[in-house]
Design a protein around this motif. Structure first.
Motif, short mmCIF file in Angstrom:
data_model
loop_
_atom_site.label_atom_id
_atom_site.label_comp_id
_atom_site.label_asym_id
_atom_site.label_seq_id
_atom_site.Cartn_x
_atom_site.Cartn_y
_atom_site.Cartn_z
N LEU A 42 -10.82 32.69 37.05
CA LEU A 42 -9.87 32.48 38.14
C LEU A 42 -9.23 33.81 38.53
CD1 LEU A 42 -10.31 29.54 37.22
CD2 LEU A 42 -7.87 29.14 37.60
N ALA A 43 -10.02 34.87 38.60
CA ALA A 43 -9.47 36.19 38.87
C ALA A 43 -8.87 36.28 40.27
CB ALA A 43 -10.55 37.25 38.68
N VAL A 44 -9.55 35.71 41.26
CA VAL A 44 -9.05 35.76 42.63
C VAL A 44 -7.83 34.85 42.76
CG1 VAL A 44 -9.62 35.34 45.04
CG2 VAL A 44 -11.36 36.25 43.50
N ASP A 45 -6.76 35.38 43.31
CA ASP A 45 -5.51 34.62 43.44
C ASP A 45 -5.08 34.04 42.09
OD1 ASP A 45 -5.20 34.98 46.23
OD2 ASP A 45 -6.64 33.39 46.62
N ALA A 46 -5.28 34.82 41.03
CA ALA A 46 -5.04 34.31 39.68
C ALA A 46 -3.64 33.74 39.51
CB ALA A 46 -5.30 35.42 38.66
N ALA A 47 -2.63 34.48 39.94
CA ALA A 47 -1.25 34.02 39.72
C ALA A 47 -0.91 32.83 40.60
CB ALA A 47 -0.27 35.16 39.99
N ALA A 48 -1.37 32.82 41.84
CA ALA A 48 -1.10 31.69 42.74
C ALA A 48 -1.81 30.44 42.26
CB ALA A 48 -1.52 32.03 44.17
N ARG A 49 -3.07 30.56 41.87
CA ARG A 49 -3.81 29.40 41.38
C ARG A 49 -3.25 28.93 40.04
NH1 ARG A 49 -10.13 30.56 41.83
NH2 ARG A 49 -10.24 28.33 41.39
N GLY A 50 -2.90 29.89 39.18
CA GLY A 50 -2.29 29.51 37.92
C GLY A 50 -0.98 28.79 38.13
N ALA A 51 -0.19 29.25 39.10
CA ALA A 51 1.08 28.57 39.41
C ALA A 51 0.82 27.16 39.90
CB ALA A 51 1.85 29.38 40.45
N GLY A 52 -0.22 27.00 40.73
CA GLY A 52 -0.55 25.67 41.23
C GLY A 52 -1.01 24.72 40.15
N ILE A 53 -1.49 25.26 39.04
CA ILE A 53 -1.96 24.42 37.93
C ILE A 53 -0.79 23.97 37.05
CG2 ILE A 53 -3.35 24.53 35.80
CD1 ILE A 53 -5.33 26.27 37.49
N LEU A 54 0.35 24.63 37.15
CA LEU A 54 1.50 24.27 36.32
C LEU A 54 1.89 22.79 36.45
CD1 LEU A 54 3.76 27.43 36.81
CD2 LEU A 54 2.33 26.87 34.83
#
Length: 415
Positions: free
Chosen positions: A386-398
């Motif tokens: 999930l390197a692309v938009d890692a922080a945004a996608r990770g935040a969405g997974i919270l």
């Protein structure tokens, strides 16, 4: 990095992620049948999702160790709630063909927001982690009112485009660096310190009537990788995020590990020296801002990842030199963490372009290979899934992590 325990926030719709307060922590946290039942449902859902394709109840039973009647009851409930779907039957076996099950991508949705010094990114995710909508605004040092206005506009567009089913939106996740307003960065406006003084969750709690989860950007990226990326195959790994700054996180035995103050894996402020022997932090040497500055000193203008991807051939000698320097500076911290933690892999993600990450990983792996004679268990360094938009996608997974996925906290009565 913030913690993932719900605190005493009285504001409706806000989920605060704060460290655990008592010294013995998880060792004094019990469980009950209700929490155990919820955990079993989370494990079942994770088993279906991790399969990557249709899976039978018998397979789920074997994977989870739960009984066949328990799996039958749980999957019936998940089907009724629309979280999983039937995907035909498995033919060729004895007796009645077994029903195959898959996760329903439309079972739940979330919105992820990443706020950093150089950009604002928003993604809308479905329940298998697919990006249904994405927007990124390249802006340096955006103030809170600007970010909220941008978020409102883009959420309205998501609603108008029907990118996701808003009735199944379960939360907003926000990934933001720790001490965003305090860390000294060149050209940072004085007013930017407000980011370290305001309640970030409260800013967005009124935009949509759903819970808001706030997490350090590196932790969010690590959790996202754990639940939806390479973490489905690697239970213990180190994650390093290279964006405007440099951060990291640790996943150990399938759980995100925070450390005493929620800063595990945080290597950005380690002391190093530059080519002139001047004291620097590792973040000063390995980050997008450091790369932009390194190129600028050679007369090459770049201020966004898109600029980096469009550099001409004449700039690549300078890029190669920066990548060599970055690998040199990262090698020792990576080596120490690898020896201390003994992970299965070390992932690199963030806003550094994919080709740059791949080349950086290659350099680090060559350095590790040269060290293998002394240490036999050094992990491979790989680009995060999930390197692309890692922080945004990770935040969405919270929100998914809190509501549906197996986490240690789901079993705890305290906290």
């Amino acid at each position: 990095m913030g913690a993932d325990q719900r605190g005493g926030d009285e504001q409706v719709g806000t989920v605060r992620l704060e460290p655990r307060g008592h010294a013995l922590g998880d060792s004094l946290s019990g469980t009950n049948l209700e929490r155990a039942g919820d955990h079993n449902q989370r494990v079942t859902l994770q088993a279906i999702r991790a399969a990557g394709g249709p899976i039978t109840r018998a397979d789920i039973t074997e994977l989870t160790g739960l009984t066949a009647p328990a799996i039958a009851n749980i999957t019936k409930r998940l089907l009724n709630e629309g979280m999983i779907l039937k995907a035909g039957r498995q033919l060729g076996g004895r007796g009645q063909p077994a029903t195959k099950l898959v996760v329903n991508p439309d079972g739940a949705f979330s919105i992820g927001l990443n706020i950093d010094r150089d950009h604002i990114a928003i993604v809308a995710l479905d329940f298998v982690g697919n990006v249904r909508a994405r927007v990124c605004r390249e802006v340096h040092f955006a103030m809170p009112d600007e970010v909220v206005a941008f978020f409102r506009t883009e959420v309205d567009r998501i609603v108008a485009d029907k990118a996701i089913d808003m009735d199944r939106l379960i939360g907003i996740g926000i990934g933001i660096p720790d001490d965003l307003g305090r860390v000294p960065v060149a050209n940072r406006p004085d007013a930017y310190h407000i980011w370290s003084e305001i309640d970030v969750a409260a800013l967005f709690a009124e935009v949509l009537p759903v819970p808001v989860y706030v997490e350090n950007d590196a932790a969010a990226a690590s959790i996202g990788e754990m639940q939806f990326g390479h973490g489905l195959r690697h239970r213990s790994f180190i994650y390093t995020i290279i964006s405007a700054g440099l951060g990291g996180g640790l996943v150990i035995d399938g759980h995100y590990y925070r450390g005493a103050d929620g800063r595990s894996g945080e290597i950005g402020f380690l002391p190093v020296t530059d080519e002139n022997g001047q004291a620097q932090t590792l973040e000063d040497m390995v980050s997008l801002y450091s790369l932009y500055d390194y190129l600028r000193k050679a007369g090459i203008n770049a201020s966004t990842p898109e600029d980096l991807e469009g550099l001409g051939d004449s700039a690549w000698a300078r890029v190669d030199a920066w990548l060599d320097r970055a690998a040199d500076k990262l090698f020792e911290p990576f080596l120490v963490m690898s020896c201390a933690i003994n992970p299965e892999a070390h992932f690199i993600g963030g806003r550094l372009p994919a080709t740059y990450i791949e080349q950086l990983c290659n350099r680090l792996n060559r350095k590790f290979a040269a060290y293998q004679g002394r240490i036999k268990t050094l992990p491979p360094v790989m680009r995060a899934d999930l390197a692309v938009d890692a922080a945004a996608r990770g935040a969405g997974i919270l929100p998914f992590n809190d509501r549906f996925l197996p986490i240690r906290e789901a079993l705890m009565k305290t906290g």
